[in-house]
Design a protein around this motif. Structure first.
Motif, PDB file in Angstrom:
ATOM      1  N   ASN A 151     -18.664  23.288 -10.121  1.00 56.49           N
ATOM      2  CA  ASN A 151     -17.539  24.101 -10.580  1.00 56.49           C
ATOM      3  C   ASN A 151     -16.202  23.376 -10.455  1.00 56.49           C
ATOM      4  N   ARG A 152     -16.086  22.555  -9.418  1.00 53.30           N
ATOM      5  CA  ARG A 152     -14.843  21.766  -9.276  1.00 53.30           C
ATOM      6  C   ARG A 152     -14.721  20.786 -10.442  1.00 53.30           C
ATOM      7  N   LEU A 153     -15.788  20.134 -10.807  1.00 52.91           N
ATOM      8  CA  LEU A 153     -15.761  19.187 -11.934  1.00 52.91           C
ATOM      9  C   LEU A 153     -15.519  19.916 -13.256  1.00 52.91           C
ATOM     10  N   LEU A 154     -16.099  21.108 -13.406  1.00 48.33           N
ATOM     11  CA  LEU A 154     -15.862  21.892 -14.615  1.00 48.33           C
ATOM     12  C   LEU A 154     -14.406  22.335 -14.705  1.00 48.33           C
ATOM     13  N   ASP A 155     -13.807  22.660 -13.559  1.00 46.37           N
ATOM     14  CA  ASP A 155     -12.385  23.026 -13.557  1.00 46.37           C
ATOM     15  C   ASP A 155     -11.530  21.869 -14.067  1.00 46.37           C
ATOM     16  N   LEU A 156     -11.893  20.664 -13.670  1.00 44.54           N
ATOM     17  CA  LEU A 156     -11.101  19.486 -14.025  1.00 44.54           C
ATOM     18  C   LEU A 156     -11.299  19.046 -15.470  1.00 44.54           C
TER      19      LEU A 156
ATOM     20  N   VAL B 192     -26.524  21.487 -14.296  1.00 38.64           N
ATOM     21  CA  VAL B 192     -26.709  22.670 -13.455  1.00 38.64           C
ATOM     22  C   VAL B 192     -27.547  22.375 -12.212  1.00 38.64           C
ATOM     23  N   LEU B 193     -28.193  21.221 -12.128  1.00 40.20           N
ATOM     24  CA  LEU B 193     -28.925  20.869 -10.918  1.00 40.20           C
ATOM     25  C   LEU B 193     -28.003  20.316  -9.834  1.00 40.20           C
ATOM     26  N   LEU B 194     -26.741  20.105 -10.187  1.00 39.16           N
ATOM     27  CA  LEU B 194     -25.748  19.695  -9.193  1.00 39.16           C
ATOM     28  C   LEU B 194     -25.369  20.913  -8.352  1.00 39.16           C
ATOM     29  N   PRO B 195     -25.174  20.746  -7.031  1.00 35.72           N
ATOM     30  CA  PRO B 195     -24.753  21.888  -6.203  1.00 35.72           C
ATOM     31  C   PRO B 195     -23.545  22.598  -6.808  1.00 35.72           C
ATOM     32  N   GLN B 196     -23.540  23.914  -6.732  1.00 35.57           N
ATOM     33  CA  GLN B 196     -22.558  24.727  -7.451  1.00 35.57           C
ATOM     34  C   GLN B 196     -21.103  24.415  -7.094  1.00 35.57           C
ATOM     35  N   PRO B 197     -20.737  24.207  -5.822  1.00 32.45           N
ATOM     36  CA  PRO B 197     -19.327  23.909  -5.520  1.00 32.45           C
ATOM     37  C   PRO B 197     -18.828  22.643  -6.213  1.00 32.45           C
ATOM     38  N   ASP B 198     -19.616  21.588  -6.170  1.00 37.04           N
ATOM     39  CA  ASP B 198     -19.219  20.336  -6.822  1.00 37.04           C
ATOM     40  C   ASP B 198     -19.179  20.513  -8.341  1.00 37.04           C
TER      41      ASP B 198
ATOM     42  N   LEU C 213     -35.224  27.351  -9.240  1.00 40.73           N
ATOM     43  CA  LEU C 213     -34.004  26.638  -8.864  1.00 40.73           C
ATOM     44  C   LEU C 213     -32.787  27.174  -9.612  1.00 40.73           C
ATOM     45  N   LEU C 214     -33.014  27.628 -10.849  1.00 42.80           N
ATOM     46  CA  LEU C 214     -31.905  28.087 -11.675  1.00 42.80           C
ATOM     47  C   LEU C 214     -31.623  29.581 -11.519  1.00 42.80           C
ATOM     48  N   THR C 215     -32.525  30.325 -10.901  1.00 44.25           N
ATOM     49  CA  THR C 215     -32.354  31.784 -10.836  1.00 44.25           C
ATOM     50  C   THR C 215     -32.334  32.353  -9.429  1.00 44.25           C
ATOM     51  N   ALA C 216     -32.928  31.663  -8.454  1.00 44.58           N
ATOM     52  CA  ALA C 216     -33.021  32.204  -7.104  1.00 44.58           C
ATOM     53  C   ALA C 216     -31.620  32.397  -6.504  1.00 44.58           C
TER      54      ALA C 216
ATOM     55  N   LEU D 170     -22.788  27.336 -17.358  1.00 46.44           N
ATOM     56  CA  LEU D 170     -22.915  26.148 -16.507  1.00 46.44           C
ATOM     57  C   LEU D 170     -22.410  26.432 -15.087  1.00 46.44           C
ATOM     58  N   ARG D 171     -21.460  27.338 -14.952  1.00 48.42           N
ATOM     59  CA  ARG D 171     -20.916  27.661 -13.630  1.00 48.42           C
ATOM     60  C   ARG D 171     -21.859  28.545 -12.810  1.00 48.42           C
ATOM     61  N   THR D 172     -22.598  29.428 -13.473  1.00 47.54           N
ATOM     62  CA  THR D 172     -23.278  30.504 -12.733  1.00 47.54           C
ATOM     63  C   THR D 172     -24.742  30.224 -12.398  1.00 47.54           C
TER      64      THR D 172
END
Length: 828
Positions: free
Chosen positions: A716-721, A708-714, A568-571, A749-751
């Motif tokens: 990264n948006r939260l990390l931006d904020l 990191v189990l949260l979908p990446q778009p959501d 889940l974390l690498t695929a 955390l983003r990647t």
């Protein structure tokens, strides 16, 4: 030579022995004159021959006609300079007396062995040691010990002295030891041991033992000695190797089987580490009457026979320890407690046929022989090769039979019953080691029943006892540490887990007995904590170690769980994730699965399906999980979020957040999902506050997985904020060993975990639509479906068009493909 090779030195027929010319010249009447009414030794004075005592080895060698050297020095020390004992010993060794060529003497004979001393005692005149009656008797009892401390001597004197009546009782133990030292009967021993150690010179000890053995009071005194030593071993936090050696030797020699069983319960397998040679002599090839009298001896008897079969001549104590480690390696212990899947398994004996005599440290040891003529000779009945099958069949609820029941219940995944049995048995008084082993297995069963906090509680209590009595190479303390770490990870107490993993991580390569109770639990805990830190390299290493380990019975479910989490974390593609999802199933153990294992597997599969947007399949897996599983709760909220039902996800997260069944890690997951749901509904300020709370919780429990189990778009948006928020300073401090600075932490955390979908629309099908979809999957044509449903073809076509719209497709093949991907149809 040793206690168990005494048959060749039998003293039953004195007149036929070599060296009979210096045999005791006094008859029974003279001996009776030397004993009181109690039937124990009096002072050895009177008409017996007064022994000649030499002051130094040179004088001793000259009187015996020996050249000065090793042999003369050894005999001088063993006899205390007493020439009568020296002459008898020389006669036994080489048939050489004074005036003959002493160079022909062989120093290979072990003049320090008790069997040699007992034989010489049968040839030498009786000694007048110049002691009072009580002192002589106490010295005779002490002569059954090897090397001992002053405290041990006082203990033995106190134990046996209480058995003597009248003038024979001893009221001055300290004075006795002083008198024995002054007479040269108690001498100090030069060893590497920091303690002051003593012994009775070997040939003098043999003479004392021989005289005591003839008296009626001897059996009760010896029984008191063995029982007292067993009491001491049972109650001691740290087992003295010399005392253990003595009690094992005496219990075997004098057929004190119940005492031997007591020592087994008190010390257990570490006996092989503390007193390896004495343990092999005591438990090797036990006669049938021993196994009938004490059925619990079967386990250690079978194991000892296997060990002896593999030992080469001249094996040392270190060699024995190495073989015991090998004989108890992963999977080997199964032979002693076979289950339904192991039928036909025999004891892991590798030697062809009956065991051959072995040698330990150069002393020939034939464990078919028992020494002193007390036990049956060869063929009297040793443990059969399939002895493992007999364990647990005894009607008595001893330690080994209880252990066999625990193993059987665990094998059948009846962990609640195993825990109840262990708790009930350990509530009664038993030997220290047996108690600790049963408590350990009870804690493991509680872990498999998902009672993690109770498991940790028992393990915490056990840790103190295991630490104080730990023997290097034993499994007990490492197992307590490993399982405490794993149960702490499962309960969300990562701080405790890390403390215990730090203690065991560096020691995993050290050889230990019964390592299968240590290594799998340690590797699982290390892998899970590596995933919490996003240390994927370490997680893969531990996964590889676990995969290669030959015995993961109760923990096999963690292999696919860890493998899926890494994927889940690498695929980077769906196909990669699907491949791993299927590939990790190769680790499945067909023997069964615990509640904890079933929940773990279903949760890991459900998480993969959620990440792929196959929500129907995810829900199927959720239905397989127990209702009390905290992972099930979080996954249901995650399904609601990915399905786009954000208000439901927020409501469920609020409902369950403070539920007592949730671990702190699962609360952090709920907070992360809720923050993303709030963001999707346009409530940005609330989303930021909730995400900051989630980061704080994740930092507190030392895990980054919820983020990191949260979908990446959501994500990264939260990390931006929130990237500039001080909460990440605390996060970096908690994970500073993994990252150079907070920017690297946030970048990671983003990647990681890029494959998880951020949304999936799950069509809501009526029962009629589900039936229609199933008929399409069966390959039926529209006219055939019309006939099956008793509807006209026009109605069927209209219903099919509505079904296609729900799946956002335009035809039969597309709807079937999408329905299978979303879990409405089986993949077949």
């Amino acid at each position: 030579m040793d206690l168990l090779t005494a048959e060749s030195l039998s003293t039953d027929s004195p007149s036929t022995q070599p060296g009979a010319r210096i045999r005791d010249r006094f008859g029974d009447d003279e001996w009776d004159h030397r004993y009181g009414e109690q039937g124990v030794m009096t002072s050895m004075s009177g008409p017996s021959q007064t022994p000649e005592v030499c002051a130094n080895p040179s004088e001793f060698a000259r009187e015996l006609g020996l050249e000065e050297g090793i042999m003369a020095t050894e005999l001088f020390a063993a006899s205390g300079g007493r020439l009568s004992l020296g002459r008898a010993a020389v006669g036994v060794i080489g048939g050489v007396f004074a005036g003959e060529d002493a160079s022909e003497l062989s120093v290979s004979h072990d003049v320090a062995s008790s069997s040699f001393a007992d034989h010489v005692a049968g040839l030498a005149p009786r000694l007048d040691l110049g002691l009072a009656q009580a002192d002589t008797c106490q010295a005779a009892v002490l002569s059954h010990l090897g090397v001992f401390t002053r405290q041990t001597a006082l203990l033995v004197v106190a134990m046996v002295g209480s058995r003597m009546a009248g003038e024979m009782s001893l009221r001055d133990p300290e004075g006795l030891l002083m008198r024995l030292r002054l007479e040269g009967i108690l001498v100090s021993v030069d060893t590497d041991d920091e303690r002051k150690l003593y012994r009775i010179p070997n040939l003098i000890a043999g003479a004392l033992r021989r005289e005591l053995s003839k008296r009626p009071a001897a059996p009760s005194l010896i029984a008191a000695l063995v029982s007292g030593l067993a009491d001491h071993v049972e109650n001691a936090q740290i087992v003295d190797a010399h005392i253990l050696d003595d009690v094992l030797t005496l219990a075997r020699k004098f057929e004190q089987w119940s005492q031997l069983a007591r020592v087994q319960e008190s010390v257990g397998l570490p006996m092989f580490l503390i007193a390896p040679r004495a343990t092999c002599r005591a438990f090797g090839h036990l006669p049938t009457q021993a196994l009938v009298a004490a059925p619990d001896l079967r386990f250690l008897a079978a194991l000892t026979d296997d060990v002896l079969d593999r030992l080469a001549n001249g094996s040392s104590g270190a060699d024995i320890r190495d073989v015991v480690v090998e004989e108890t390696r992963a999977g080997r212990m199964r032979a002693f407690f076979p289950g339904p899947g192991d039928r036909g398994t025999t004891s892991p004996r590798t030697g062809p046929g009956p065991s051959q005599p072995s040698e330990l440290d150069g002393e020939p040891v034939d464990l078919h022989q028992t020494g002193a003529g007390h036990l049956p000779q060869a063929g009297a009945g040793h443990v059969p090769q399939a002895a493992g099958h007999l364990l647990g069949e005894s009607a008595e609820e001893g330690f080994i039979s209880t252990l066999a029941r625990l193993v059987a219940l665990t094998r059948d995944e009846r962990h609640d019953e195993a825990a109840s049995l262990g708790l009930a048995w350990s509530a009664e008084p038993h030997g220290r080691w047996a108690q600790m082993v049963v408590r350990l297995l009870t804690a493991i069963s509680l872990f498999h029943s998902s009672q993690f906090r109770r498991s940790v509680s028992i393990l915490s209590e056990l840790e103190s006892d295991a630490t104080s009595s730990h023997v290097e190479g034993d499994f007990l303390l490492p197992a307590v540490i490993a399982w405490t770490a794993l149960a702490s990870v499962a309960s969300g107490d990562h701080e405790r887990a890390d403390q215990f993993l730090t203690r065991i991580d560096e020691d995993l390569n050290d050889p230990i007995i019964v390592e299968e109770l240590v290594h799998p639990a340690a590797h699982v805990a290390l892998a899970l904590r590596a995933l919490d830190r996003l240390d994927l390299g370490r997680a893969k290493t531990e996964m590889a170690e676990l995969s290669a380990y030959p015995e993961n019975r109760s923990l096999w479910a963690y292999l696919p769980v860890i493998g899926r989490t890494i994927a889940l974390l690498t695929a980077t593609t769906e196909s990669n994730l699907l491949f791993v999802n299927d590939d990790v199933e190769k680790h499945r153990d067909p023997s069964g699965m615990s509640v904890t294992g079933r929940d773990l597997l279903a949760a890991s599969r459900s998480m993969v399906f959620i990440s792929l947007g196959q929500l129907k399949w995810a829900e199927v897996e959720l239905e397989r999980m127990s209702q009390t599983s905290d992972a099930r709760i979080v996954l249901k909220v995650r399904v609601e979020f990915v399905a786009g039902r954000f208000d439901n996800a927020i409501a469920l997260a609020d409902t369950w957040f403070y539920n007592r069944s949730l671990t702190p890690t699962k609360r952090a997951e709920l907070a992360v999902i809720k923050s993303a749901a709030l963001l999707r509904t346009g409530r940005e300020a609330e989303a930021v506050a909730e995400f900051v709370t989630a980061i704080g919780l994740a930092t507190w429990v030392s895990t980054l997985l919820p983020v990191v189990l949260l979908p990446q778009p959501d994500r990264n948006r939260l990390l931006d904020l929130t990237a500039d928020h001080v909460v990440f300073n605390d996060a970096f401090a908690a994970f500073s060993g993994q990252y150079r600075d907070r920017d690297e932490l946030i970048a990671n955390l983003r990647t990681v975990g890029p494959i998880a979908v951020s949304s999936a629309t799950l069509p809501q099908l009526s029962s009629g639509e589900a039936q229609l979809l199933d008929l399409l999957a069966q390959g039926l044509s529209i006219p055939q479906i019309s006939t099956e449903l008793h509807q006209v073809t026009g109605t069927v076509k209209n219903r099919l068009s509505a079904l296609y719209r729900k799946f956002e497709v335009s035809g039969r093949s597309e709807v079937l493909t999408r329905a299978r991907a979303m879990g409405f149809l089986t993949l077949s």
